[in-house]
Design a protein around this motif. Structure first.
Motif, PDB file in Angstrom:
ATOM      1  N   TYR A 121      -0.405  -9.396  57.369  1.00 42.79           N
ATOM      2  CA  TYR A 121      -0.289  -9.068  55.952  1.00 42.79           C
ATOM      3  C   TYR A 121      -0.368 -10.361  55.137  1.00 42.79           C
ATOM      4  N   GLN A 158       1.039 -11.900  51.487  1.00 38.27           N
ATOM      5  CA  GLN A 158       2.006 -11.651  50.420  1.00 38.27           C
ATOM      6  C   GLN A 158       1.887 -12.739  49.366  1.00 38.27           C
ATOM      7  N   GLY A 189       5.837 -13.160  44.524  1.00 42.98           N
ATOM      8  CA  GLY A 189       6.411 -12.120  43.686  1.00 42.98           C
ATOM      9  C   GLY A 189       5.841 -10.730  43.902  1.00 42.98           C
ATOM     10  N   GLN A 190       5.015 -10.566  44.951  1.00 47.69           N
ATOM     11  CA  GLN A 190       4.388  -9.271  45.211  1.00 47.69           C
ATOM     12  C   GLN A 190       4.822  -8.725  46.561  1.00 47.69           C
ATOM     13  N   GLY A 191       4.510  -7.476  46.796  1.00 52.40           N
ATOM     14  CA  GLY A 191       4.721  -6.912  48.118  1.00 52.40           C
ATOM     15  C   GLY A 191       3.585  -7.317  49.045  1.00 52.40           C
ATOM     16  N   PRO A 192       3.823  -7.285  50.350  1.00 53.54           N
ATOM     17  CA  PRO A 192       2.754  -7.628  51.300  1.00 53.54           C
ATOM     18  C   PRO A 192       1.577  -6.681  51.194  1.00 53.54           C
ATOM     19  N   GLU A 193       0.390  -7.205  51.475  1.00 50.18           N
ATOM     20  CA  GLU A 193      -0.812  -6.365  51.528  1.00 50.18           C
ATOM     21  C   GLU A 193      -1.429  -6.455  52.921  1.00 50.18           C
ATOM     22  N   PHE A 194      -1.761  -5.305  53.451  1.00 53.39           N
ATOM     23  CA  PHE A 194      -2.308  -5.185  54.798  1.00 53.39           C
ATOM     24  C   PHE A 194      -3.628  -5.942  54.920  1.00 53.39           C
ATOM     25  N   GLY A 210      -8.560  -4.623  55.415  1.00 57.30           N
ATOM     26  CA  GLY A 210      -7.849  -5.375  54.398  1.00 57.30           C
ATOM     27  C   GLY A 210      -8.250  -6.834  54.297  1.00 57.30           C
ATOM     28  N   LEU A 217       2.131 -12.926  56.705  1.00 58.53           N
ATOM     29  CA  LEU A 217       3.136 -12.315  57.565  1.00 58.53           C
ATOM     30  C   LEU A 217       2.483 -11.632  58.755  1.00 58.53           C
ATOM     31  N   PHE A 253       8.842  -7.947  61.599  1.00 58.86           N
ATOM     32  CA  PHE A 253       8.098  -9.002  60.926  1.00 58.86           C
ATOM     33  C   PHE A 253       8.575 -10.388  61.339  1.00 58.86           C
ATOM     34  N   PRO A 271       8.709 -14.597  60.172  1.00 58.32           N
ATOM     35  CA  PRO A 271       9.146 -15.239  58.929  1.00 58.32           C
ATOM     36  C   PRO A 271       7.994 -15.614  58.005  1.00 58.32           C
TER      37      PRO A 271
END
Lengths: 112, 114
Positions: free
Chosen positions: B35, B37, B40-45, B59, B91, B105, B107
């Motif tokens: 992923y 990230q 300030g955002q959520g993770p993206e696949f 992705g 990630l 996950f 770190p």
């Protein structure tokens, strides 16, 4: 493009207060998860909900999956400083089986 | 250790350089995910492996991104000719069997492209 919108983006509250975080989408999800992420670490799974209308409780945290499986909420009762972190909802969108889609995130700070 | 490990934890690259990010999944975990990230955002696949097979790479943002898992264990995410927009935390996660199982996950690796 993130299909899951979370609100609020930021939340700063005092210890003992209650709060609710919302996760909304126009798409249907086969299941939805909530994670908490702390600085310098990866997200850690808190709960998975799979049935529309499902409610799960984890100590002071209550998770609900919407009836139509498009939205979810996380309610924290009597917040503590240890609850501080980034809360993320994530779901498997029907039709994209292996791709976990994350929400935009809600950063929570709980102060004494 | 028992968890997912990633190395390096921090990487600074000059624009145009190639980078390689490593992920060591939990021993015995069949599935591995990458992923991205942004701050300030959520993770993206990015991509998904089941053993050594890359089953989903939809992705990956461009053909500069390449991932491999040749022996079904350790995985490497390679980014060629890095650009500033590649700056993010990368990630890695692994799960016991397929994507429907809980993902654990690591770190992350914070990549900064200057």
């Amino acid at each position: 493009t993130q299909l899951l919108e979370q609100s609020p983006q930021f939340l700063s509250i005092q210890e003992g207060e209650n709060l609710t975080v919302y996760c909304n989408s126009s798409s249907v999800f086969s299941s939805l998860q909530w994670y908490r992420q702390e600085p310098g670490e990866g997200p850690v799974l808190l709960v998975t909900v799979v049935t529309g209308g499902e409610v799960k409780k984890l100590k002071r945290l209550t998770f609900q999956f919407g009836d139509a499986r498009k939205d979810s909420s996380l309610h924290i009762t009597a917040a503590q400083p240890g609850d501080t972190g980034l809360y993320l909802c994530a779901g498997f969108h029907t039709g994209t089986a292996s791709k976990l889609t994350f929400g935009t995130g809600t950063r929570l700070q709980v102060t004494l | 250790g028992a968890g997912v490990s990633q190395s390096p934890r921090y990487k600074v690259a000059k624009r145009g350089q190639d980078v390689a990010l490593r992920c060591d999944p939990i021993s015995g975990h069949v599935s591995l995910f990458w992923y991205q990230q942004a701050l300030g955002q959520g993770p993206e696949f990015l991509t998904y492996f089941q053993n050594e097979a890359q089953l989903d790479k939809s992705g990956l943002p461009s053909d500069r991104f390449f991932a491999e898992r040749p022996e079904g264990s350790v995985s490497t995410l390679k980014i060629q000719r890095t650009q500033q927009e590649d700056s993010a935390v990368y990630l890695c996660a692994s799960s016991f069997r397929d994507f429907s199982y809980e993902q654990y996950f690591g770190p992350g690796t914070r990549l900064t492209v200057t």
